[in-house]
Design a protein around this motif. Structure first.
Motif, short mmCIF file in Angstrom:
data_model
loop_
_atom_site.label_atom_id
_atom_site.label_comp_id
_atom_site.label_asym_id
_atom_site.label_seq_id
_atom_site.Cartn_x
_atom_site.Cartn_y
_atom_site.Cartn_z
N ARG A 149 59.81 -19.17 43.41
CA ARG A 149 58.62 -18.50 42.85
C ARG A 149 58.32 -19.02 41.44
O ARG A 149 57.18 -19.31 41.11
N GLN A 150 59.36 -19.15 40.62
CA GLN A 150 59.18 -19.65 39.26
C GLN A 150 58.66 -21.09 39.26
O GLN A 150 57.77 -21.43 38.48
N ASN B 188 54.98 -21.09 40.28
CA ASN B 188 54.12 -20.59 39.21
C ASN B 188 54.02 -21.57 38.05
O ASN B 188 52.95 -21.74 37.46
N SER B 189 55.11 -22.24 37.71
CA SER B 189 55.08 -23.14 36.56
C SER B 189 54.30 -24.43 36.84
O SER B 189 53.83 -25.07 35.91
N SER C 238 51.62 -24.50 39.08
CA SER C 238 50.39 -24.15 39.79
C SER C 238 49.15 -24.82 39.22
O SER C 238 48.14 -24.94 39.91
#
Length: 77
Positions: free
Chosen positions: A41-42, A45-46, A48
């Motif tokens: 997930r991290q 998101n980083s 994206s």
């Protein structure tokens, strides 16, 4: 041969994200599953905001290779 079944079909980051989350189910403990789900997930998101298609494809290939390595590592135990 790709380390994950169907890995050659992954073309978008969202598809990769879904496949990697499903791969977490194969890990032996709940704590490991939570750890890697959080890391996935991290990472998603980083990165994206990445808009270079060549770089995105490189990241997809690297993530597939890393996931295969992690699954192989814990499958041997």
């Amino acid at each position: 041969m790709p380390p994950l079944v169907g890995a050659e079909l992954i073309q978008t980051p969202v598809h990769l994200y879904r496949v990697l989350l499903r791969c977490c189910r194969q890990l032996p403990t709940t704590a490991m599953q939570k750890h890697y789900r959080h890391a996935i997930r991290q990472g998603f998101n980083s990165h994206s905001d990445e808009d270079n298609p060549e770089r995105v494809q490189l990241m997809i290939q690297r993530a597939i290779a890393d996931a295969g390595w992690i699954l192989d590592k814990y499958a041997k135990k």
